[in-house]
Design an enzyme around this catalytic site. Structure first.
Site, PDB file in Angstrom:
ATOM      1  N   ASP A 322       0.866  -1.191   0.000  1.00  0.00           N
ATOM      2  CA  ASP A 322       0.000   0.000   0.000  1.00  0.00           C
ATOM      3  C   ASP A 322       0.898   1.235   0.000  1.00  0.00           C
ATOM      4  OD1 ASP A 322      -2.163   1.988   1.310  1.00  0.00           O
ATOM      5  OD2 ASP A 322      -3.233   0.200   0.647  1.00  0.00           O
ATOM      6  N   ASP A 409      -5.639   5.282  -5.462  1.00  0.00           N
ATOM      7  CA  ASP A 409      -6.302   6.013  -4.373  1.00  0.00           C
ATOM      8  C   ASP A 409      -6.427   7.502  -4.722  1.00  0.00           C
ATOM      9  OD1 ASP A 409      -7.215   6.905  -1.938  1.00  0.00           O
ATOM     10  OD2 ASP A 409      -5.678   5.909  -0.743  1.00  0.00           O
ATOM     11  N   ASP A 487     -12.263   4.731   5.313  1.00  0.00           N
ATOM     12  CA  ASP A 487     -11.372   3.701   5.872  1.00  0.00           C
ATOM     13  C   ASP A 487     -11.976   3.008   7.090  1.00  0.00           C
ATOM     14  OD1 ASP A 487      -9.746   4.823   4.016  1.00  0.00           O
ATOM     15  OD2 ASP A 487      -8.028   5.053   5.354  1.00  0.00           O
TER      16      ASP A 487
HETATM   17  C1  GAL Z   1      -6.436   5.914   2.256  1.00  0.00           C
HETATM   18  C2  GAL Z   1      -6.964   4.552   1.831  1.00  0.00           C
HETATM   19  C3  GAL Z   1      -6.337   3.531   2.741  1.00  0.00           C
HETATM   20  C4  GAL Z   1      -4.843   3.587   2.603  1.00  0.00           C
HETATM   21  C5  GAL Z   1      -4.349   4.992   2.892  1.00  0.00           C
HETATM   22  C6  GAL Z   1      -2.868   5.146   2.625  1.00  0.00           C
HETATM   23  O1  GAL Z   1      -6.969   6.899   1.436  1.00  0.00           O
HETATM   24  O2  GAL Z   1      -8.355   4.553   1.924  1.00  0.00           O
HETATM   25  O3  GAL Z   1      -6.837   2.232   2.432  1.00  0.00           O
HETATM   26  O4  GAL Z   1      -4.481   3.186   1.308  1.00  0.00           O
HETATM   27  O5  GAL Z   1      -5.028   5.928   2.105  1.00  0.00           O
HETATM   28  O6  GAL Z   1      -2.462   6.450   2.752  1.00  0.00           O
END
Ligand code: GAL
Length: 676
Positions: A322, A409, A487
């Site tokens: 991620d 994202d 989230d």
């Molecule tokens: C958020 C996303 C999370 C993770 C995070 C990392 O926007 O929904 O799952 O990826 O960013 O910064």
């Protein structure tokens, strides 16, 4: 002066002096803020939730409470508070992100005394003042203003009480469920061979094929297959099918697994066509455990752990990185400080992730698949390099490195969306599209097309928190799954609010197109600050049951080197996972809603129905269930308890009842199949 008058004077003077002496300013930040519950991060004293100086629209504050929606801080005023005041707003640390919107509310003995209305990032602080005379209990609340909690960094700056007597104290919020020790429901897989996992697999013509047969049972095991189409070969030791298919077509293959105790077989469909991810992706993602402290080493170790733990034998496949792999804007960590792109525009790697191709090769060498993360904006949410204006180059690079999955994202894209020329925005699916929807769709269509152009199959996972009803168009831009919400965190409120609010998108779920209620929060999680999931064992059974009923992508979010027996058991029940991986691809919906009792039903490919009986209340519920007609069930039904993997007595839907007890926040998960 007579004596009565003198006494009265002394008394009133003493009352006056007592009043003066007791009148006091009590700062909110001097109270125990840890009692607050909030949707993300930890309550902060004199800092924003991200740990910076409290700042609202450029104005800095030295004192206050930094929190995050949905936030609740309860106080007992002990009879003496006269007034509460604060300056409230969204903290500047969210960089004016448009996803950020909150409402501040002051509740006195259950009634709203003051409301801020919706506040966005960049709005100047609002002065909050509330008279508290006679109020016993106070609640300071920050809601997400109805659009999910993302970027809702909220400040109660300069927050204080004027008191007459007594001192406000914060109180622990809701009553807690009685603690229950983790309890294991599922028997271990037998030593005889059993082939688990999906019974269908999609691939595009020409793309490299990698499918590992997931099978439990004693090793060594020998795999074989009948009717494998030309172009594919099976490694009899590892159970890996590799190669490539040249042309479109559907092939029914028989898979065999043999060990010293016996042989088993299973029909398996290979569909070579346009669509991939014919069942929801299952695997691991680094975010919920490691957050920004992810590294190549940690990712490889996660891949090893997926194999060593045996989860690979239950269909778990993807190892996804991620946020946190490229270089970071204004990085304080030397490991991610440096150039973002080279002179040719290629993304620059660093000492945390020195060799992306080597890492993907390593993951593939274990029979697993590799995933990566980026943003259509210039920066990802944590300020790492995004793909803005480098989309084509990045898609090619991911393919060259050998990645099989991209999570994309939204993050900083909100800051550039309105600058995209409107002639690029037309989606063409629904006549004259609404401009704002086009802005939401455009970057995903762009990347979706680019991923399709690559010479390998890359699962495309849209992460934009459900904006513009993504479930209605995600498939049209070649998305395979899309987040429907903000989230998740490891609390009952977060998990149940998300999980039990998915019906809106359910009818859009189908093979290749999955609604994503976010990653799993079982095991050791903590976004860099590790702790065992705060969900109770029953809440965890609910979480996994519900996600499987919803045909959700299943991405483990914990440190897989720290599996405990309970978590491992929870993630390796093949009959429960089979609901998620069912080839029909129908998402369950809530068919009966009796307040705290919710009954979810999912139609399955073999004609059976999965039923989840959920209890959202805290007390156990006893049911004599007989509303079979509402579930579309008739005749005599076999009943199987999926968590325990045992058969119960058949039930006659005409006059029978299904007796069940559902624990507080827990679930009973059955499969009903027509008795012959
Ligand atoms: C958020 C996303 C999370 C993770 C995070 C990392 O926007 O929904 O799952 O990826 O960013 O910064």
């Amino acid at each position: 002066m007579n004596s009565r008058f003198a006494l009265a004077l002394v008394l009133s003077l003493s009352i006056f002096t007592t009043r003066i002496a007791a009148a006091e300013t009590v700062w909110l930040d001097d109270l125990k803020l840890a009692s607050a519950t909030q949707g993300w991060g930890e309550p902060q004293k004199n800092k924003s939730v991200g740990g910076g100086t409290l700042t609202i629209a450029g104005k800095q504050f030295t004192r206050g409470f930094g929190t995050h929606s949905e936030s609740t801080l309860r106080l007992n005023l002990n009879g003496g508070a006269q007034e509460f005041s604060a300056s409230v707003g969204v903290d500047d640390e969210v960089n004016k992100n448009p996803a950020s919107s909150v409402k501040f509310i002051v509740l006195a003995d259950g009634n709203a005394l003051w409301r801020s209305g919706v506040m966005h990032a960049g709005n100047p602080a609002k002065d909050c003042k509330a008279t508290l005379t006679g109020v016993k209990s106070l609640v300071l609340e920050v809601s997400d203003a109805g659009d999910g909690i993302n970027y809702d960094h909220a400040d109660w700056a300069d927050a204080k009480f004027e008191t007459d007597a007594g001192r406000p104290v914060t109180v622990t919020p809701e009553p807690q469920l009685a603690p229950v020790a983790p309890y294991i429901l599922t028997p271990p897989a037998p030593a005889t061979p059993r082939i688990n996992g999906a019974n269908v697999f999609g691939v595009r013509p020409g793309s490299p094929f990698l499918f590992t047969i997931s099978a439990t049972g004693e090793r060594p095991m020998k795999f074989s297959a009948k009717n494998l189409p030309g172009g594919l070969k099976l490694d009899s030791k590892t159970g890996r099918i590799t190669g490539a298919l040249k042309t479109k077509g559907e092939f029914t293959v028989s898979l065999y697994a043999k060990n010293s105790l016996g042989t088993t077989d299973k029909k398996f469909r290979i569909v070579c066509g346009d669509q991939i991810a014919l069942t929801p992706p299952m695997g691991w993602n680094s975010w919920n455990c490691f957050a920004n402290s992810v590294s190549e080493d940690r990712v490889k170790r996660a891949a090893d752990a997926l194999v060593k733990s045996g989860l690979i034998n239950h269909g778990w496949t993807y190892i996804n990185v991620d946020a946190g792999w490229p270089n970071r804007r204004d990085s304080k960590d030397p490991a991610s400080r440096g150039e973002f792109r080279d002179a040719k525009g290629n993304i620059v790697l660093n000492s945390k992730f020195p060799d992306m191709k080597g890492m993907a090769d390593y993951i593939h060498s274990l029979g697993l698949k590799a995933g990566l993360y980026s943003s259509p904006g210039p920066w990802t949410c944590e300020d790492y390099t995004g793909s803005w204006k480098h989309e084509q180059q990045d898609a090619q690079t991911y393919a060259k490195w050998g990645f099989d999955y991209l999570k994309y994202d939204w993050c900083s894209y909100g800051n550039v969306a309105s600058g995209v020329a409107s002639n690029l925005m037309t989606v063409g699916s629904s006549g004259a599209p609404w401009k704002k929807d086009d802005e939401a769709i455009y970057p995903y269509r762009l990347m979706g097309n680019l991923l399709r152009d690559q010479n390998r199959d890359i699962v495309f996972s849209l992460c934009q928190y459900g904006m513009a009803d993504v479930w209605k168009w995600g498939g049209l831009v070649h998305g395979n799954c899309w987040r429907t919400t903000g989230d998740i965190i490891d609390t009952w409120k977060s998990m149940s609010d998300i999980g039990f609010n998915q019906d809106k998108a359910a009818s859009y779920s189908k093979p290749g197109n999955w609604n994503d209620p976010d990653m799993l929060v079982v095991g050791e999680v903590g976004w860099g600050k590790m702790h065992p999931s705060r969900l109770t064992p029953d809440e965890q059974y609910t979480h996994i049951s519900l996600w499987c009923l919803l045909s959700a992508p299943l991405l483990i979010g914990c440190d897989m080197e720290k599996f405990d027996d309970f978590t491992l058991n929870l993630l390796s029940n093949d009959e429960v996972l089979a609901l998620d991986q069912d080839a029909l691809g129908k998402e369950a919906t809530c068919v009966i809603n009796n307040g705290n009792v919710r009954i979810y039903e999912k139609e399955l490919e073999d004609g059976g129905r999965a039923l989840g009986f959920f209890n959202l209340g805290m007390e156990p519920v006893k049911l004599e269930f007989n509303e079979f007609a509402k579930l579309g069930l008739a005749g005599k039904q076999h009943v199987r308890d999926l968590w325990r993997q045992t058969n119960l007595a058949d039930v006659d839907t005409a006059n029978g009842v299904l007796p069940l007890t559902v624990p507080g926040h827990g679930v009973v998960l059955y499969k009903l199949t027509m008795a012959k």
